[in-house]
Motif scaffolding. Structure first.
Motif, PDB file in Angstrom:
ATOM      1  N   GLY A  56      11.030  78.263 -64.854  1.00 58.10           N
ATOM      2  CA  GLY A  56       9.995  78.338 -65.133  1.00 58.10           C
ATOM      3  C   GLY A  56       9.111  79.120 -64.127  1.00 58.10           C
ATOM      4  O   GLY A  56       7.999  79.787 -64.626  1.00 58.10           O
ATOM      5  N   GLY A  94       8.022  80.897 -67.265  1.00 59.83           N
ATOM      6  CA  GLY A  94       6.576  80.172 -67.484  1.00 59.83           C
ATOM      7  C   GLY A  94       7.026  78.768 -67.647  1.00 59.83           C
ATOM      8  O   GLY A  94       7.770  78.117 -68.019  1.00 59.83           O
ATOM      9  N   GLN A  95       6.100  77.790 -66.892  1.00 56.49           N
ATOM     10  CA  GLN A  95       6.657  76.854 -66.948  1.00 56.49           C
ATOM     11  C   GLN A  95       6.364  76.022 -68.713  1.00 56.49           C
ATOM     12  O   GLN A  95       7.584  75.327 -68.709  1.00 56.49           O
ATOM     13  N   ASP A  96       5.581  76.678 -69.520  1.00 57.63           N
ATOM     14  CA  ASP A  96       6.519  75.970 -70.804  1.00 57.63           C
ATOM     15  C   ASP A  96       7.567  76.061 -71.094  1.00 57.63           C
ATOM     16  O   ASP A  96       7.378  75.116 -72.322  1.00 57.63           O
ATOM     17  N   THR A  97       7.445  77.263 -71.006  1.00 58.55           N
ATOM     18  CA  THR A  97       9.347  77.551 -71.588  1.00 58.55           C
ATOM     19  C   THR A  97       9.877  76.924 -70.982  1.00 58.55           C
ATOM     20  O   THR A  97      10.799  75.924 -71.961  1.00 58.55           O
ATOM     21  N   ALA A 116       9.063  73.936 -70.178  1.00 56.96           N
ATOM     22  CA  ALA A 116       9.215  72.305 -70.714  1.00 56.96           C
ATOM     23  C   ALA A 116       9.890  72.239 -71.590  1.00 56.96           C
ATOM     24  O   ALA A 116      10.613  71.146 -72.189  1.00 56.96           O
ATOM     25  N   ASP A 117       9.983  73.317 -72.999  1.00 59.51           N
ATOM     26  CA  ASP A 117      10.583  73.940 -74.082  1.00 59.51           C
ATOM     27  C   ASP A 117      11.179  73.829 -74.316  1.00 59.51           C
ATOM     28  O   ASP A 117      12.705  72.686 -74.675  1.00 59.51           O
ATOM     29  N   ASN A 146       7.756  80.073 -77.531  1.00 65.22           N
ATOM     30  CA  ASN A 146       6.355  80.669 -76.594  1.00 65.22           C
ATOM     31  C   ASN A 146       5.838  82.046 -76.650  1.00 65.22           C
ATOM     32  O   ASN A 146       5.840  82.509 -76.009  1.00 65.22           O
TER      33      ASN A 146
END
Length: 270
Positions: free
Chosen positions: A155, A159-162, A164-165, A196
């Motif tokens: 994270g 990145g936090q999106d990565t 989360a995935d 992502n």
């Protein structure tokens, strides 16, 4: 009273959870890989787990720790001081030793039982025997990073999106992989990164720094995924040096990919 008392459950997790409730420390001797996995699961689920020591054959540990989730979860418990693992001479049966009792674990199909004894002389003799073996045993070195560190740094660095995935795909894997076996964590990471649009340089550097695999392993796996038509790359110019490669999922294979779909691809390639 424990003597000649049996514990029964549908899994090693159930029996271990019962034993965990009654002790602050235990020594697990000669567990099979499935039992080691159960220990990591129950230790994660219990709010205040006992201090657990595992003594078993090196081959058993190497096999079970080849599973990324088991190994990274165990590494979390080792880092917190809850779990200690050593290899050396073992027992004829799988034994659980607490301060006051000894349990023999037996698993048959979907049923697990533990036969316990708290007779002072027997418990003392068993503890003397296996504490001696523990003292002579060699520490087992886990090469997999703690899962909490993997998640946290993913994270922060990528990145936090990565992240989360990654978490969602790992959860999807955990719900299906018991029937299908192990998976490759580098493949999982690259598919999530491609979902992502992460740079290969960034994800492989992170993966090497955190201890998942070398940059070379990430690069080789990326090439294989490209050849299989699962991902593609786009060149991204930089000020100095060769262009970087941005990872992307292949649109012909994935359209609005879900974590479950990424998990399925990861398992298919295991």
């Amino acid at each position: 009273m424990v003597d000649e008392e049996n514990l029964h459950g549908g899994s090693f997790e159930e029996v271990l959870a019962t034993v965990f409730e009654s002790t602050d420390a235990l020594l697990l001797v000669d567990p099979a890989g499935r039992t080691v996995e159960a220990v990591t699961t129950v230790t994660s689920a219990v709010a205040e787990p006992p201090a657990v020591r595992i003594l078993t054959d090196d081959r058993v540990l190497k096999e079970v720790m080849d599973d990324f989730v088991v190994a990274s979860t165990a590494a979390d418990h080792v880092e917190s001081g809850t779990l200690t693992i050593r290899t050396g001479t073992t027992a004829a049966n799988t034994l659980l030793l607490t301060e006051e009792s000894v349990w023999a674990l037996v698993g048959v199909d979907d049923h697990v039982a533990a036969l316990g004894s708290d007779r002072d002389g027997f418990v003392a003799a068993a503890r003397d025997t296996y504490e001696g073996q523990w003292e002579r045993a060699e520490p087992f070195k886990l090469r997999t990073p703690p899962l909490s560190r993997v998640r946290e740094t993913l994270g922060e660095d990528i990145g936090q999106d990565t992240r989360a995935d990654f978490d969602a795909t790992l959860d999807a894997l955990e719900s299906t992989r018991e029937a299908t076996g192990e998976f490759d964590e580098v493949t999982l990471t690259l598919l999530v990164a491609a979902h992502n649009d992460v740079l290969l340089y960034d994800i492989s550097k992170w993966g090497e720094d955190v201890g998942i695999a070398s940059k070379a392993t990430f690069s080789r796996t990326k090439t294989t995924l490209e050849e299989e038509g699962l991902i593609r790359t786009e060149k991204v110019p930089i000020d100095v040096g060769r262009p970087r490669l941005r990872l992307k999922l292949d649109e012909d294979q994935f359209e609005g990919a879900t974590p479950a779909e990424l998990a399925a691809v990861t398992l298919d390639r295991a």
